[in-house]
Each structure stands twice: as C-alpha cells, then as structure tokens.
Design an enzyme around this catalytic site. Sequence first.
Site, PDB file in Angstrom:
ATOM      1  N   GLU A 119      -5.495 -33.287  -4.114  1.00 23.26           N
ATOM      2  CA  GLU A 119      -6.392 -34.395  -4.348  1.00 23.26           C
ATOM      3  C   GLU A 119      -7.020 -34.853  -2.905  1.00 23.26           C
ATOM      4  O   GLU A 119      -8.077 -35.718  -2.860  1.00 23.26           O
ATOM      5  CB  GLU A 119      -6.160 -35.505  -5.156  1.00 23.26           C
ATOM      6  CG  GLU A 119      -6.256 -34.907  -6.655  1.00 23.26           C
ATOM      7  CD  GLU A 119      -5.559 -36.193  -7.622  1.00 23.26           C
ATOM      8  OE1 GLU A 119      -5.034 -36.924  -7.055  1.00 23.26           O
ATOM      9  OE2 GLU A 119      -6.079 -35.759  -8.868  1.00 23.26           O
ATOM     10  N   GLU A 121      14.253 -23.325 -10.635  1.00 24.32           N
ATOM     11  CA  GLU A 121      14.607 -24.496  -9.870  1.00 24.32           C
ATOM     12  C   GLU A 121      16.225 -24.431  -9.662  1.00 24.32           C
ATOM     13  O   GLU A 121      16.762 -25.295  -9.056  1.00 24.32           O
ATOM     14  CB  GLU A 121      14.758 -25.756 -10.859  1.00 24.32           C
ATOM     15  CG  GLU A 121      15.435 -25.829 -12.008  1.00 24.32           C
ATOM     16  CD  GLU A 121      15.397 -26.977 -13.040  1.00 24.32           C
ATOM     17  OE1 GLU A 121      16.159 -27.694 -13.078  1.00 24.32           O
ATOM     18  OE2 GLU A 121      14.245 -27.544 -13.179  1.00 24.32           O
TER      19      GLU A 121
END
EC number: 4.2.1.126
Length: 279
Positions: A85, A116
């Site tokens: 953004e 992960e």
Amino acid sequence: MNNDAKTNMVTESVSNHDNLDKMSVKEILRGINEEDKTVPFAIEQSIPQIEVLIPEIVKRMKAGGRLFYIGAGTSGRLGIVDASECPPTYGVPFDMVIGIIAGGDGAIRKAVEFAEDDPEQAWKDLAEYNISELDTLIGIAASGRTPYVIGGLNKAREAGILTASISCNPGSELSVAAQYPIEVVVGPEFVTGSTRMKAGTAQKLVLNMISTSVMIQLGKVRGNKMVDMQMSNYKLVNRGITMIMNELGISREEAEVLLENHGSVRGAIDSYRSGKGQS
C-alpha cells in the site's frame, strides 16, 4: 526457546468467553467486539517502543535504505499488505518497502505446510534482495516464537542490519533477537489461540503507525494530504482534483488541467505557486 518464552504465551491462553457454540449470533458479535476494543489500549502502552524505532528507520531510508517485513501466515500477509500500500499511497518505488512471507508468494493465499519452521530460509529470501546495512528488517510474529522470523532477524543482526519486531507475547525469543522489540500484549483471543483476531488487528495497527510515521517524516505528506499518491483509478484522480481545488482555491476545471499536466498533486500545487501552473 528460553523458559521465559514458554511461560509467557499469552496468545495461547484460554479465552475469556466460553460455550461459543451455544451463543446467539448477537452474543458472538458482541463478544468479539468487546475483545477488539482492548486492542488500541494495548498498543498505547507500546508507543514508546515504536517511537524510538521510527527515527532509526527514517535515517536509513534517507540514505537510500529500504524497509523489509518478514512473517509467516497472517503476520506475513499483514506485512505484505502494508508494503504493497505504500507505493500507491505515497508514490514511493515499489521496492522501497518490501513484505516477505514464509513459503513464498503462494503462501499469501494458501498456507504452505511447515514453511515457518525453517530458521534458515528467511535469510535466503532476504539475500535475493541484496539486503544491506542501510536497510531495516522488521520481523512479525504474534507468538514471538516463529523460527523463520527469529532466524531471519538473527542473521540480519549479525550482518549489521537494523532489526525490529512486532509480537504479542512478553519476553519472547523474537523480542530477544530484535534490537527494537515492540510487544503488544492483547491477551486471550475470543477463540482460544486464534491470533488472526486481536493479535492480527494489533499487528496491522502497529504497521500502519510505522509506515505512516516514516512516510510523513520522509516528506510524503503535506499538511494532512497524500500529495504524492499515484493516480491509479478514477476515485484517486477525483480526490487529487479536490485536493488541488481546496489547496489553491481554483475551479475544478483548472485543477483538472493542472493534474493532467503535472501528474501529481504535489507537482500541480508547486507548479501553480511558482507561476508555471499553465505550462
């Protein structure tokens, strides 16, 4: 993991609400909202931790450095959202703020099993971007114990890179790995252990605070306006025209011409004020 990290897993603690499956929809919604209200107050306690980090990021970015986020699952996705953004909002290059998720871009939509759990992979992912001492790395993990994120921060710190973290458990291994740990302890989730809820909200808000503060400090906001935003759709073009009209006290038609000629709100305003607005 150290013993303190094991004993401070607040994110895994039992919900303050029980028998969720027997609640009415109204009761569920009110319960979630009741918990969500506590998040901003938890963040308020962490503002001093955020405040000392911002000038360090800004200093490096002014020298040409970049801001990296790494995370797994929800945390990784939130970092990518914040990074993605920044270019349309502030007109910065797409590679100035970079979000990386464990498991690669495919993990944005679909979880990649055990991605992960590899403490070496994050550094390999970061190496593809030639991360350097001018850059900043922020590791995001609600639990504060994700190996991918901890391993990345440890390697980065060894390489002389500024490191920070965002987690929701006190005294976690991730906080130990970071030079600037940010701990937002939001307490038990409405659904026990579902850290995409309050913890995710807290991480999103902190990321908003970091990137917005940094961009303001870098001069990407004038007054309270996004003067460098990209004109990528009609809504933003209309917003830009309105901003120019209000700032300069001119007609919509004049503002449209200025924006078309100069391509940005900042360029239009500066050109007009310098006497070149009609060029």
